[in-house]
Enzyme design. Sequence first.
Site, PDB file in Angstrom:
ATOM      1  N   GLU A  62       0.861  -1.139   0.045  1.00  0.00           N
ATOM      2  CA  GLU A  62       0.047   0.051   0.114  1.00  0.00           C
ATOM      3  C   GLU A  62       0.830   1.245   0.036  1.00  0.00           C
ATOM      4  OE1 GLU A  62      -2.219   0.783   3.483  1.00  0.00           O
ATOM      5  OE2 GLU A  62      -3.638   2.070   2.544  1.00  0.00           O
ATOM      6  N   GLU A  72     -12.173   2.999   5.538  1.00  0.00           N
ATOM      7  CA  GLU A  72     -11.122   3.520   6.482  1.00  0.00           C
ATOM      8  C   GLU A  72     -10.885   4.998   6.546  1.00  0.00           C
ATOM      9  OE1 GLU A  72      -7.185   2.452   4.838  1.00  0.00           O
ATOM     10  OE2 GLU A  72      -6.429   1.601   6.955  1.00  0.00           O
TER      11      GLU A  72
HETATM   12  O1  LIG Z   1      -4.028   3.547   4.914  1.00  0.00           O
HETATM   13  C1  LIG Z   1      -3.463   3.005   6.052  1.00  0.00           C
HETATM   14  O2  LIG Z   1      -2.949   3.844   6.794  1.00  0.00           O
HETATM   15  C2  LIG Z   1      -3.756   1.720   6.430  1.00  0.00           C
HETATM   16  O3  LIG Z   1      -4.458   0.942   5.437  1.00  0.00           O
HETATM   17  C3  LIG Z   1      -2.767   1.080   6.595  1.00  0.00           C
HETATM   18  O4  LIG Z   1      -2.765  -0.190   6.590  1.00  0.00           O
HETATM   19  C4  LIG Z   1      -1.328   1.549   7.287  1.00  0.00           C
HETATM   20  O5  LIG Z   1      -1.562   2.050   8.388  1.00  0.00           O
HETATM   21 MG   LIG Z   2      -5.028   2.381   3.855  1.00  0.00          MG
END
Ligand SMILES: O=C(O)[C@@H](O)C(=O)CO
Ligand SMILES: [Mg+2]
Length: 251
Positions: free
Chosen positions: A134, A231
């Site tokens: 990510e 999120e």
């Molecule tokens: O976007 C984010 O912060 C979360 O998806 C993660 O996993 C990292 O903190």
């Molecule tokens: Mg995230």
Amino acid sequence: MKFSANLGFLWNDMALPDAIRAAAAAGFDAVECHWPYDQAPEAVAAALAETGLEMLGLNTLRGKPGENGLSALPGREAEARAEIDRAIAYARAIGCGAIHVMAGFAEGPAAEAVFRANLDHACRAAPELTILIEPLNRHDAPGYFLTHSGQALDLIERAGHENLKLMFDCYHLQIMEGDLTRRLQALQPVIGHVQIAAVPDRGTPDHGELDFRHICATLRDLGWARPVGAEYRPVGPTGDSLGWLPALRAI
Ligand SMILES: O=C(O)[C@@H](O)C(=O)CO
Ligand SMILES: [Mg+2]
């Protein structure tokens, strides 16, 4: 559109099993979390079975205070692999399908080589799981190794593992890159999970720079059928923050 409650941010004042029950009661289709390791996997699995919700993903641990993952840190390979193995074991114990392998604060060719090797370990160790990477934005996570979708795409393509995928977090990628409609379309084959939150305040997905009615319609038109991760950081009780949900579910 279906939605997954990210229990790292939603109902994070509750123990994880109770947060799973709260998400089910609020009508979410799935859940995901960040770091569940202080919770007995048996209790988490029981709450998932009771509610019928799937835990879509969890993260590898971040490391010592101030760290944000270990997997791109030269010299920390043994710890990074131990955390990957711990995440795999926990995911298997609760029937969770994906692990976000956190890179950490690092830069340069040595960090890249270590990250590639640790991702290779993760993908081989758990071929039945999706391994997610990510990109994070430079304001929230300055110095984080992985910041752009192109960088993630190169890691994924050169790894040659079917189970290595991109966590497309609209919040981070809007801040770093924008042009999200075209990026979703172009990157769809390598996207393993999508997350949403308002930009720039990371609040509910009903205000800010991005119109999530458009983002969700784009995903629908691409044939995206999996739950999208909510999120965002609620202001106040999570239960009072869900006004956005009916309109986006209707897409
Ligand atoms: O976007 C984010 O912060 C979360 O998806 C993660 O996993 C990292 O903190
Ligand atoms: Mg995230």
